[in-house]
Enzyme design. Structure first.
Site, PDB file in Angstrom:
ATOM      1  N   ASP A  14      -1.238   3.769   5.141  1.00 30.90           N
ATOM      2  CA  ASP A  14      -1.231   2.435   4.707  1.00 30.90           C
ATOM      3  C   ASP A  14       0.274   2.008   4.207  1.00 30.90           C
ATOM      4  OD1 ASP A  14      -2.347   0.115   3.421  1.00 30.90           O
ATOM      5  OD2 ASP A  14      -1.880   0.884   1.736  1.00 30.90           O
ATOM      6  N   ASP A  16       1.301  -1.456   2.123  1.00 26.20           N
ATOM      7  CA  ASP A  16       1.480  -1.800   0.767  1.00 26.20           C
ATOM      8  C   ASP A  16       0.796  -1.061  -0.332  1.00 26.20           C
ATOM      9  OD1 ASP A  16       2.700  -4.730   1.068  1.00 26.20           O
ATOM     10  OD2 ASP A  16       0.986  -4.675   2.566  1.00 26.20           O
ATOM     11  N   ASP A 175      -4.371   4.095  -0.633  1.00 29.37           N
ATOM     12  CA  ASP A 175      -4.333   3.722  -2.081  1.00 29.37           C
ATOM     13  C   ASP A 175      -5.534   3.040  -2.494  1.00 29.37           C
ATOM     14  OD1 ASP A 175      -3.140   1.323  -0.833  1.00 29.37           O
ATOM     15  OD2 ASP A 175      -2.581   1.061  -3.048  1.00 29.37           O
TER      16      ASP A 175
END
Length: 236
Positions: A14, A16, A175
């Site tokens: 991922d 961000d 996250d």
């Protein structure tokens, strides 16, 4: 000469909250829109946990935090467009790569892994951010929210990355719950950054763990590459 330990693996990151702490610039762009619309700006600490599903979802949550519904139709589209324009102009003013990330990427590549990015940022924003922070050259494949018909948490982007990579196995590194569900649905192990934008109370299955820093992440991926089962849930 034996193959490198990760020669059959694609590691999918991922963007961000995983590779990059972009919350300062995302916050500034969202607050520019909120303020213009007569709403109260939000502190970066609150915005961190609103990130992960794209620009519209971020603005919708920003409006909701102010007790106001996000406009539908053309009015909402205009706000999203204005937000993207503003953010694009300031995409890396204050964003930074997480400590240890670049060294980990280099070590994974040396170990034979293919590296990829799967983000819910549109390509128009994902590529400039990666380029501005010196990360773009690290990745062989980058898919944004608009690269395919489906996006995370749908597993299709991860499956497409696996197909394009020619590798037999994939690992999702993220996250948020969005990343977790995408990886789980794609049948991949999932590793979640404790320092990212997600919540710590997401229940994990046996093929999923959290990592505290990039040194720990590298060790976990090497274990996966060597076929060592993640027998304990939680953090190592």
């Amino acid at each position: 000469m034996p193959n490198p330990p990760l020669s059959d693996l694609v590691v999918i990151f991922d963007l961000d909250g995983t590779l990059v702490d972009s919350a300062p610039d995302l916050t500034e762009a969202m607050n520019a829109i909120l303020t213009r619309e007569g709403l109260s700006p939000l502190p970066a600490g609150e915005v961190r946990h609103l990130v992960g599903e794209g620009a519209r979802a971020l603005l919708e949550r920003g409006f909701a935090e102010n007790g106001r519904a996000f406009p539908q139709g053309a009015a909402g589209d205009r706000l999203v467009s204005d937000y993207i324009d503003h953010y694009e102009d300031h995409i890396a003013d204050s964003s930074f790569v997480f400590e240890g990330c670049d060294a980990c990427l280099e070590a994974l590549a040396r170990a034979g892994a293919t590296l990829a990015v799967c983000t819910n940022k549109v390509e128009r924003l994902a590529f400039p951010l990666l380029r501005a922070l010196g990360l773009l050259s690290r990745f062989e494949i980058v898919l944004g929210r608009d690269s395919l018909a489906a996006h995370k948490p749908d597993p299709a982007p991860l499956q497409e990355i696996l197909r394009r990579s020619g590798r037999s196995r994939g690992v999702m590194v993220g996250d948020t719950l969005t990343d977790l569900l995408a990886g789980r649905r794609a049948g991949m192990p999932v590793l979640l950054a404790e320092f990212g934008y997600g919540t710590e109370d997401i229940p994990l299955e046996t093929s999923e763990q959290r990592f505290a820093d990039y040194e720990a992440l590298f060790e976990m991926i090497i274990r996966i590459g060597n076929g060592v089962a993640m027998s304990e849930r939680g953090t190592i």
